[in-house]
Each structure stands twice: as C-alpha cells, then as structure tokens.
Design an enzyme around this catalytic site. Structure first.
Site, PDB file in Angstrom:
ATOM      1  N   ASP A  74      38.713  41.080  44.215  1.00  0.00           N
ATOM      2  CA  ASP A  74      38.460  39.846  44.975  1.00  0.00           C
ATOM      3  C   ASP A  74      37.545  38.968  44.116  1.00  0.00           C
ATOM      4  O   ASP A  74      36.426  39.387  43.808  1.00  0.00           O
ATOM      5  CB  ASP A  74      37.736  40.131  46.293  1.00  0.00           C
ATOM      6  CG  ASP A  74      38.553  40.935  47.290  1.00  0.00           C
ATOM      7  OD1 ASP A  74      39.231  41.901  46.883  1.00  0.00           O
ATOM      8  OD2 ASP A  74      38.472  40.623  48.493  1.00  0.00           O
ATOM      9  N   LYS A 106      41.825  34.210  50.362  1.00  0.00           N
ATOM     10  CA  LYS A 106      40.794  34.748  51.251  1.00  0.00           C
ATOM     11  C   LYS A 106      39.866  33.629  51.698  1.00  0.00           C
ATOM     12  O   LYS A 106      39.503  32.758  50.909  1.00  0.00           O
ATOM     13  CB  LYS A 106      40.028  35.845  50.502  1.00  0.00           C
ATOM     14  CG  LYS A 106      38.870  36.480  51.240  1.00  0.00           C
ATOM     15  CD  LYS A 106      38.279  37.589  50.376  1.00  0.00           C
ATOM     16  CE  LYS A 106      36.961  38.117  50.913  1.00  0.00           C
ATOM     17  NZ  LYS A 106      36.380  39.142  50.014  1.00  0.00           N
ATOM     18  N   LYS A 142      43.757  36.828  53.672  1.00  0.00           N
ATOM     19  CA  LYS A 142      42.669  37.718  54.078  1.00  0.00           C
ATOM     20  C   LYS A 142      41.597  36.881  54.757  1.00  0.00           C
ATOM     21  O   LYS A 142      41.171  35.847  54.232  1.00  0.00           O
ATOM     22  CB  LYS A 142      42.083  38.446  52.869  1.00  0.00           C
ATOM     23  CG  LYS A 142      40.858  39.303  53.216  1.00  0.00           C
ATOM     24  CD  LYS A 142      40.344  40.091  52.017  1.00  0.00           C
ATOM     25  CE  LYS A 142      39.033  40.800  52.321  1.00  0.00           C
ATOM     26  NZ  LYS A 142      38.540  41.614  51.179  1.00  0.00           N
TER      27      LYS A 142
END
Length: 234
Positions: A95, A159, A188
């Site tokens: 990430d 995300k 996400k």
C-alpha cells in the site's frame, strides 16, 4: 445483491497496526489475531515486514507493507526502493501513498509515472498493489482523475485514506471511486471504520477490502448477526 459468510467478511479485512511505537509484542498480537480470525492481511509499517513475515510463515495471512507512509512525500525512486526492500523482506502486498503535492498541482504525468513504477515492481513480484489517495485533502475532480490514471495503470486497488489525515473513508468516496474505476480496479476503504454498521456500509458501497484496527471487534459483532455456518445478503 450478493451472499456473504462470516469468513467472506473476514477475508475483506486488512488488520492494521501502523503506530510509530508498535513493539514486537504488538506485532505478535496483530499476527495472532489475523490468523485466528482468518483476516486477509496484516497492514504494518515497512520496518515490521520481516518480523511479521516470519510470524505468519505457514499461514495464508498476507503481509502488507505501507510505503511512504503516511505522508507520501518522498521521491519516486525512494518509494520504489522502499517497495523493493519490503518485497525482499517478505511483503506480499504493498500500500503506497501518492505524492499529494503533485496531485494538488495537477501534475498528472508525475502521478502516473509514480504509479506505473510501483505497480510494475509489485507485478514483477506477483503481489497486489494499492494506491492510497488520502481523499480528505482532495476534491472530487482530483479523486476522479486519480481513478482515471488507475484504470490505465491497473494497480490492484485504489484506497481512500491512510487513517492519519483529517478524515477517513466515507460512503460517498467509496461510491465515487467504485464508479470511476469502472470495474478495472478494486476499492479499499480505510480510516475510521470501527464497527459493523460502518463496515457493511462500505461493502455495500463497493469496497472489496477494508483497512481497520478494529477488525476483531467488527468480526465479533458480525458473528452475532450471522447464524453459525450461515450467511447474509447485501
């Protein structure tokens, strides 16, 4: 509508401890909880990767490294090097935080180049990649442009947040991102998701991974709603 079991929900959870002062004992707890509840991943600072990879060896829980976290304010070369180091130490998901300065400057070629290089390093290693937007600082138009770039570059996920900004995930943002990645990339949700009601709202909005430090409380609350061996529809 789709049908979800308790384990389906558990497999959406990236079980998170990104505190700067997290100890090995804290990582032990995180890894043990992730294994016990069958969460998809532990989300940790990059420096914790080797320790957690060893603790989780032999399980199917992924080790997720946070790159340039939480500010994203390092060069592309530094982010790629950090990504490759995390992968070498056992990370099985990445990430990373976008360069928000370049996003706010609308330097989209820079943002796309950064995304391509990090996604390429992840693809080379065969691991999922997630691009953290930090939506609390962005306009909807900027979020949409980031989604457009993601459709071209194809990270695994986009995300919402780091959880360290001025705001976290919102249903509006998840719906917006889900709409504008148009099925080419997953979404996400992370930041401020602490109970089953919020968790389910994010799933209904289109999130297919949830980053939270409250995974145990959420899954225990969901267990009260789902009959043993049963399922619910969303």
């Amino acid at each position: 509508m789709s049908t979800w079991t308790l384990d389906d929900f558990a497999q959406l959870i990236d079980h998170t401890n990104l505190h700067a002062d997290a100890t090995h004992a804290d990582m032990d707890v995180l890894c043990d909880e992730a294994t016990r509840h069958h969460f998809r991943m532990v989300a940790i600072n990059q420096v914790q990767v080797a320790y957690c990879a060893e603790r989780l060896a032999g399980t199917d829980v992924h080790v997720g490294a946070a790159i340039a976290f939480p500010l994203g304010q390092t060069t592309i070369a530094a982010k790629v090097a950090e990504t490759r180091d995390a992968l070498a130490n056992g990370a099985t998901e990445i990430d990373y935080v976008v360069n928000l300065t370049q996003v706010r400057e609308h330097n989209w070629s820079y943002v796309a180049d950064e995304m391509r290089q990090i996604v390429a390093a992840c693809n080379e290693a065969g691991v999922p990649s997630k691009v953290i937007f930090e939506n609390c600082y962005l306009s909807d138009a900027e979020k949409i442009e980031l989604c457009r770039i993601a459709r071209e570059v194809r990270p695994t996920f986009v995300k919402t947040s780091t959880g360290f900004g001025t705001g976290g995930a919102t249903v509006h943002d998840v719906e917006l991102m889900h709409e504008h990645v148009a099925g080419e990339v997953l979404v996400k949700a992370a930041g401020g998701i602490r109970d089953a009601k919020t968790f389910l709202a994010m799933v209904r909005a289109g999130a297919r991974r949830i980053g939270t430090s409250a995974g145990v409380a959420i899954i225990e609350e969901l267990a009260q709603r789902i009959p043993s061996g049963g399922s619910i529809e969303l």
